[in-house]
Design an enzyme around this catalytic site. Structure first.
Site, PDB file in Angstrom:
ATOM      1  CD  GLU B  58      47.433  23.592  39.938  1.00  0.00           C
ATOM      2  OE1 GLU B  58      47.383  23.847  38.864  1.00  0.00           O
ATOM      3  OE2 GLU B  58      48.354  24.237  40.818  1.00  0.00           O
ATOM      4  CG  HIS B 125      47.861  32.315  48.371  1.00  0.00           C
ATOM      5  ND1 HIS B 125      47.616  33.489  47.338  1.00  0.00           N
ATOM      6  CD2 HIS B 125      48.903  31.611  47.761  1.00  0.00           C
ATOM      7  CE1 HIS B 125      48.578  33.281  46.119  1.00  0.00           C
ATOM      8  NE2 HIS B 125      49.288  32.004  46.464  1.00  0.00           N
TER       9      HIS B 125
END
Lengths: 342, 321
Positions: B58, B125
């Site tokens: 990322e 999540h």
């Protein structure tokens, strides 16, 4: 017979080995004298914040700069005055940034080594180590997407930055994308005060290249001729499409982390070892020995360069400081989306 | 024909790729696979070489986007889940967000964050981290609540010359449907009156707009007319529309799915309290998720985040004052 080189040039294709050495040497000299001036201004209380100089790393940095073309991409780190000058950064950009002039590239909004002109391929570092590598990747990636070929990008690091996640992610990314990236690691044996024994456990940082599937180069960072040969090869490999290249130069920082730091933690044995040689002195001895320049010529260059630096400082000291009342205080380009609430 | 919120995001990206050769998409699994949520389904085929898989990096994904933006492109980065953007946090807040201010070179990147809770999502999540990004100068933070806004705001985001954090709610992906894509829209930066009312203003954004609307419907059966303001964009925050609504109703409840400490609801209440104090006839209130990680089990998750029932209960407390 002495070779005549009136002005240092950085076109990535110096006509001869001697010519390249001379050009690189003059950037080293200019960087050393510029750094000396910043250190003096710091001691005199004329600089806001820190001063970070590259003493002992000029050979590697200059060799990096002269190996690049003006159309390449360069993300220097804190000890890269020589490489910046060789890549084309004017002295006055450095002086204006250190003195916070409103006319400099950073306009007083950022200072010291945090300077650059992204439009010209000179990327301004942030302080977070390893973070510039993937930005260089991005420029190279975009150029490929736009159909521009032939340019390469350099990111400079110290050995400390090889411990970051950003280093790992970006080098792997460059390898996956086969980008023409050259990572130049100055292993100066101390990340601030932390010695290599507390930083990494492999015998040679250049070994890391194998794991990433990229080219590997090791060089004596105190030897300008060796640095030039290595950087020329690494840059050439990247430009020829052989993917990323990791260059590790062994040297010693001959100063503190910044001018606030007396570097008393540096092992005296290292200072006395070949790593502790002053690369500028080594380069001068080489030039004289090889009859590329003589002592008189070196003295002329030194005094000319000092004058050039003093002139730039004298100009900038009379320039306006940034005006907080004229500042727009808007961090985004889309002014209509700026927050007006205070 | 019916179009989901997720379809709208895919179509907006297709539109952007078609209309602007500077646009490309980079993210994990976005290529041939079409993305973890299928937000880039078939785009790699339709736009060869412009929808590319990234390694699980990322930090480097955002760094690459910044470099590409410097070089004049308009990258769209898909984070697989908003939660994982924290791994790229440094590049977002220190690299992308500071570039323009430091150098006068703009940084037009979009970071798409599939965010917010879904049943069974659990602690890693489900997160709502828009406030963290909104806290940093140099970023635009968008939170579309409708299919229409998901489409039009994403298209508008591509034209914005700054880093945009585009928070798309996973709960709305397939749940929310519209008949067609919009041909016109409110501009980014303007809030929307989602329901007109008289007795209380509920300010919400993203999925919470729908919980607020459901609560308003329920409260209508008790005779209360609730006004619902959909912020659409949390940065910039359209304080004017919020205060104008409070001027009509005299009461404020601000609802967010994010954690309570600091954040968007706190910001809205601070602004209304300081600029619209005299408009209020009751203390402004807010409703957020509980101050724990987002739980996995549906029983716990439903109690953790604000639901229509919880919004209605909170609203009643204010209305009876």
């Amino acid at each position: 017979m002495l070779q005549t080189v009136s002005e240092p040039r950085a076109d990535g294709a110096a006509g001869s080995v001697a010519g390249a050495q001379l050009a690189a040497y003059r950037f080293m000299l200019k960087a050393r004298l510029l750094d000396d001036k910043f250190a003096a201004l710091y001691r005199a209380g004329k600089i806001h914040g820190g001063v970070f100089i590259g003493k002992g790393q000029e050979a590697l940095s200059a060799a990096t700069g002269v190996s690049l073309k003006k159309t390449d991409v360069f993300a220097p780190l804190i000890r890269d005055a020589a490489g910046r000058l060789a890549f084309g950064e004017p002295i006055i950009d450095a002086v204006r940034t250190y003195l916070g002039s409103a006319l400099g590239p950073m306009r007083g909004r950022d200072g010291n080594v945090h300077r650059g002109r992204p439009q010209t391929g000179l990327l301004p570092m942030i302080s977070h180590l390893g973070a510039m590598i993937s930005v260089v990747n991005g420029v190279l990636f975009a150029r490929r997407m736009k159909g521009i070929s032939g340019s390469v990008g350099v990111a400079s690091l110290g050995e400390g930055a090889t411990s970051t996640g950003a280093f790992h992610e970006a080098l792997n990314q460059a390898a996956v994308e086969k980008l023409p990236l050259i990572l130049v690691v100055a292993n100066n044996h101390y990340a601030y005060s932390t010695p290599n024994s507390r930083q990494f456990a492999c015998a040679d940082l250049a070994e890391k290249a194998v794991g990433y599937g990229v080219g590997s180069h090791s060089v004596d960072g105190t030897d300008l001729a060796a640095c030039l040969a290595t950087l020329t090869e690494a840059v050439g490999n990247a430009r020829a499409g052989h993917g990323p290249q990791l260059v590790v130069a062994n040297l010693l920082r001959l100063c503190g982390h910044g001018e606030h730091d007396d570097a008393s933690y540096i092992d005296p044995k290292l200072k006395k070892s070949p790593l502790g040689r002053d690369c500028l002195k080594v380069a001068e001895d080489f030039l004289v020995e090889e009859k590329i320049a003589d002592a008189a010529q070196l003295a002329v260059w030194r005094s000319e360069t000092i004058r050039e630096i003093e002139d730039a400082v004298a100009i900038v000291q009379r320039e306006p400081a940034p005006d907080p009342f004229a500042e727009k205080w808007c961090a985004i380009a889309s002014v209509h989306l700026g927050e007006t609430h205070e | 024909m019916s179009i989901t919120y997720l379809d709208a995001i895919r179509e907006a990206q297709a539109h952007a790729l078609r209309a602007d050769p500077r646009v490309f998409i980079y993210g994990q699994d976005v290529g041939a696979f079409g993305g973890a949520f299928k937000a880039t389904k078939n785009l790699a085929v339709e736009f060869p070489g412009r929808v590319l898989d990234a390694p699980i990096s990322e930090d480097a994904m955002i760094g690459l986007a910044v470099g590409a933006a410097i070089e004049g492109l308009r990258p769209i980065i898909e984070m697989q889940f908003a939660d994982f953007s924290t791994v790229g946090f440094n590049q977002i807040v220190n690299q992308a967000a500071t570039l323009f201010w430091r150098t006068n070179v703009s940084c037009p990147i979009i970071v798409r964050l599939p965010f917010g809770g879904t049943s069974g999502g659990g602690p890693f999540h489900s997160q709502c981290i828009e406030a963290i990004y909104a806290h940093y100068p140099g970023l635009v933070v968008l939170t579309p609540a409708t299919v229409e806004d998901a489409y039009s705001m994403l298209i508008e985001a591509v034209a914005i010359d700054d880093p945009v954090i585009f928070c798309e709610h996973k709960f709305l992906y397939r749940h929310l449907k519209a008949e067609k894509l919009p041909s016109e829209a409110l501009p980014v930066g303007k809030a929307r009156i989602a329901r007109v009312g008289r007795d209380l203003t509920i300010v919400a954004y993203s999925a919470m707009v729908h919980e607020a609307l459901e609560a308003a419907t329920e409260l209508a059966t008790e005779g209360w007319q609730i006004e619902v303001v959909d912020l659409r964009s949390v940065k910039p925050l359209d304080t004017d529309t919020v205060i104008a609504s409070v001027a009509r109703t005299g009461k404020l409840l601000c609802v967010g799915e994010a954690w309570p400490w600091g954040g968007v609801t706190a910001e809205v209440i601070a602004r209304v309290a300081s600029e619209g104090y005299g408009l209020l006839d009751a203390p402004p209130q807010r409703l957020n998720a509980k101050d724990t990680p987002v739980p996995y089990h549906p029983n716990l998750w439903t109690a953790h985040r604000p639901t229509a029932r919880a919004v209605a209960t909170a609203a009643r407390k204010i209305l009876r004052q």
